[in-house]
Enzyme design. Sequence first.
Site, PDB file in Angstrom:
ATOM      1  N   TRP A 178       6.640   2.484   0.889  1.00 38.54           N
ATOM      2  CA  TRP A 178       5.645   1.871   0.001  1.00 38.54           C
ATOM      3  C   TRP A 178       6.363   1.393  -1.254  1.00 38.54           C
ATOM      4  O   TRP A 178       7.234   2.100  -1.786  1.00 38.54           O
ATOM      5  CB  TRP A 178       4.548   2.869  -0.394  1.00 38.54           C
ATOM      6  CG  TRP A 178       3.634   2.310  -1.449  1.00 38.54           C
ATOM      7  CD1 TRP A 178       2.609   1.437  -1.269  1.00 38.54           C
ATOM      8  CD2 TRP A 178       3.698   2.553  -2.865  1.00 38.54           C
ATOM      9  NE1 TRP A 178       2.018   1.119  -2.473  1.00 38.54           N
ATOM     10  CE2 TRP A 178       2.680   1.792  -3.474  1.00 38.54           C
ATOM     11  CE3 TRP A 178       4.538   3.332  -3.674  1.00 38.54           C
ATOM     12  CZ2 TRP A 178       2.464   1.797  -4.853  1.00 38.54           C
ATOM     13  CZ3 TRP A 178       4.317   3.341  -5.050  1.00 38.54           C
ATOM     14  CH2 TRP A 178       3.286   2.580  -5.626  1.00 38.54           C
ATOM     15  N   GLU A 219       3.503   0.608   4.236  1.00 38.86           N
ATOM     16  CA  GLU A 219       2.214   1.007   3.646  1.00 38.86           C
ATOM     17  C   GLU A 219       1.750  -0.013   2.625  1.00 38.86           C
ATOM     18  O   GLU A 219       2.417  -0.253   1.615  1.00 38.86           O
ATOM     19  CB  GLU A 219       2.365   2.382   2.998  1.00 38.86           C
ATOM     20  CG  GLU A 219       1.111   2.897   2.326  1.00 38.86           C
ATOM     21  CD  GLU A 219       1.311   4.253   1.675  1.00 38.86           C
ATOM     22  OE1 GLU A 219       0.345   4.788   1.107  1.00 38.86           O
ATOM     23  OE2 GLU A 219       2.447   4.786   1.728  1.00 38.86           O
ATOM     24  N   ASP A 252      -3.523   4.030   4.463  1.00 37.35           N
ATOM     25  CA  ASP A 252      -3.920   5.016   3.459  1.00 37.35           C
ATOM     26  C   ASP A 252      -5.349   4.699   3.087  1.00 37.35           C
ATOM     27  O   ASP A 252      -5.656   3.595   2.624  1.00 37.35           O
ATOM     28  CB  ASP A 252      -2.989   4.917   2.242  1.00 37.35           C
ATOM     29  CG  ASP A 252      -3.305   5.940   1.164  1.00 37.35           C
ATOM     30  OD1 ASP A 252      -4.465   6.001   0.719  1.00 37.35           O
ATOM     31  OD2 ASP A 252      -2.385   6.661   0.736  1.00 37.35           O
ATOM     32  N   HIS A 255      -6.236   2.839  -0.127  1.00 40.39           N
ATOM     33  CA  HIS A 255      -5.511   1.609  -0.455  1.00 40.39           C
ATOM     34  C   HIS A 255      -6.237   0.339  -0.056  1.00 40.39           C
ATOM     35  O   HIS A 255      -5.613  -0.713   0.113  1.00 40.39           O
ATOM     36  CB  HIS A 255      -4.131   1.634   0.198  1.00 40.39           C
ATOM     37  CG  HIS A 255      -3.162   2.522  -0.498  1.00 40.39           C
ATOM     38  ND1 HIS A 255      -1.808   2.510  -0.249  1.00 40.39           N
ATOM     39  CD2 HIS A 255      -3.342   3.459  -1.457  1.00 40.39           C
ATOM     40  CE1 HIS A 255      -1.199   3.403  -1.008  1.00 40.39           C
ATOM     41  NE2 HIS A 255      -2.125   3.994  -1.744  1.00 40.39           N
ATOM     42  N   HIS A 279      -2.280   8.073   6.050  1.00 42.04           N
ATOM     43  CA  HIS A 279      -2.298   8.919   4.864  1.00 42.04           C
ATOM     44  C   HIS A 279      -3.752   9.175   4.509  1.00 42.04           C
ATOM     45  O   HIS A 279      -4.513   8.233   4.266  1.00 42.04           O
ATOM     46  CB  HIS A 279      -1.594   8.248   3.682  1.00 42.04           C
ATOM     47  CG  HIS A 279      -0.128   8.498   3.641  1.00 42.04           C
ATOM     48  ND1 HIS A 279       0.688   8.015   2.629  1.00 42.04           N
ATOM     49  CD2 HIS A 279       0.684   9.188   4.475  1.00 42.04           C
ATOM     50  CE1 HIS A 279       1.933   8.403   2.852  1.00 42.04           C
ATOM     51  NE2 HIS A 279       1.952   9.102   3.969  1.00 42.04           N
ATOM     52  N   ASP A 287      -7.890   3.899  -5.895  1.00 44.12           N
ATOM     53  CA  ASP A 287      -6.937   4.805  -5.240  1.00 44.12           C
ATOM     54  C   ASP A 287      -6.568   5.940  -6.186  1.00 44.12           C
ATOM     55  O   ASP A 287      -5.476   5.976  -6.761  1.00 44.12           O
ATOM     56  CB  ASP A 287      -5.693   4.017  -4.831  1.00 44.12           C
ATOM     57  CG  ASP A 287      -4.625   4.904  -4.204  1.00 44.12           C
ATOM     58  OD1 ASP A 287      -4.984   5.824  -3.460  1.00 44.12           O
ATOM     59  OD2 ASP A 287      -3.432   4.666  -4.480  1.00 44.12           O
ATOM     60  N   ASP A 289      -6.459   9.275  -5.511  1.00 47.56           N
ATOM     61  CA  ASP A 289      -5.740  10.401  -4.898  1.00 47.56           C
ATOM     62  C   ASP A 289      -6.378  11.756  -5.190  1.00 47.56           C
ATOM     63  O   ASP A 289      -5.680  12.708  -5.548  1.00 47.56           O
ATOM     64  CB  ASP A 289      -4.273  10.388  -5.336  1.00 47.56           C
ATOM     65  CG  ASP A 289      -3.499   9.281  -4.660  1.00 47.56           C
ATOM     66  OD1 ASP A 289      -3.443   9.276  -3.417  1.00 47.56           O
ATOM     67  OD2 ASP A 289      -2.943   8.408  -5.351  1.00 47.56           O
ATOM     68  N   ASP A 319      -1.985  12.637   1.439  1.00 47.57           N
ATOM     69  CA  ASP A 319      -1.368  12.018   0.261  1.00 47.57           C
ATOM     70  C   ASP A 319      -2.358  12.022  -0.894  1.00 47.57           C
ATOM     71  O   ASP A 319      -3.224  11.154  -0.996  1.00 47.57           O
ATOM     72  CB  ASP A 319      -0.925  10.593   0.569  1.00 47.57           C
ATOM     73  CG  ASP A 319      -0.193   9.946  -0.604  1.00 47.57           C
ATOM     74  OD1 ASP A 319       0.090  10.643  -1.600  1.00 47.57           O
ATOM     75  OD2 ASP A 319       0.097   8.743  -0.523  1.00 47.57           O
TER      76      ASP A 319
END
Length: 409
Positions: A178, A219, A252, A255, A279, A287, A289, A319
């Site tokens: 990434w 990614e 992900d 994302h 992910h 995003d 997380d 992630d």
Amino acid sequence: MDYQTAKKEYAVFGVDTEAAISRLSEIPISLHCWQGDDVQGFLNKSALSGGIQTTGNYPGKARTFEELKQDLEFAFSLIPGKKRVNLHAIYAVSDGPVALDKLTIKEFEPWLEWGLPKGIAFDFNPTLFSHPMVKDGLTLSSPDKGVRDFWIAHVKACRAIAAEIGKRQGSPCLHNTWIPDGLKDVPADRLSPRLRLKESLDEIFSVKYSKEYILDSLESKVFGIGVESYTVGSSEFYLNYAAKNDILCLLDNGHYHPTEVVSDKIPSMLAFYDKVALHVTRGIRWDSDHVVLFEDELKEIAKEIVRNNADKRVLIGLDYFDASINRISAWVVGDRNMHKALLYALLLPNEKMKQLQNDGKFTELMYESEQAKTLPFGTVWEEYLRRQNVPARWFEKVETYEKEVLSLR
């Protein structure tokens, strides 16, 4: 309710709980090491940069390899299933400074010596952020050839490390790339950076390794902090590059645009790719997380993996990073919820519901789907945990570990 009663209730729906428990125990989930220290690593102690950030300052984060290893071991004692650890290049273990473009397997020998005897396998990521050679927010797409060459050398070095890891552990090491490349405001030229990125990737992947040892993935991302208007490594760019060059895309679920769901992307990818990397995170408005919770989209992701018999084709990794709460609890909650979602999917009458859809019996399909939601899932989950020798209730153990270990750091 006891397990045998729950087993009988599921049998009425045509679901074999024993088969579900057995299948789940063989699905590996790759736990990301960077939750344990807020993505600091051992090579660079500066603040995160490159479109990502960690918020919070909860006490007790790991500062060294020994502390991170200790925390991972404790977290794994509370997590069921097959174990993998996902490493970033900045988690190299060395006695002195090591340049990112000069990394070798030597700096990751301590990880292998720790994990492999325990049956822990590894995945790997080059680290293309939080570094002085990220110039104007660009790495592999930079107009500066010196910048591009540095990062090409770094990713090449990481692929060599990943291939050696895969060779030693006896299963392919997922090597995922990434990059943070993008622009804060509206670009004057969207094509040239992508052509430079393509050229960089062509050079990186000119070195060939056996898929027995390494699986490469790319990614994508919609945007990051400071690169809100334009991301070089977009989904469309990587989908086309990966398809043309026989490598994987990594999805992900933080994302994409807020109305996009990765659960719908997985079966689309499986129609064209042998494997898909994943992910799992939890975005809130962007995003962000957050720690993975047992929510609807996580369940839908798990359903697509299970219903399509893709548990050997979808490579599952976590992630997220939250520094506002106990970091070990964050690991355990997220990992167990991924297992929980997979078990939930395994305990659905999937074949029956597929047939109802094919037969056009949509009223009955809705009925069966809703009936399944009240089956005694929790009882089967606790039975799975018992067989895995991990506790159903574990928070008190984390509190004790925080008091006796983390608070002393």
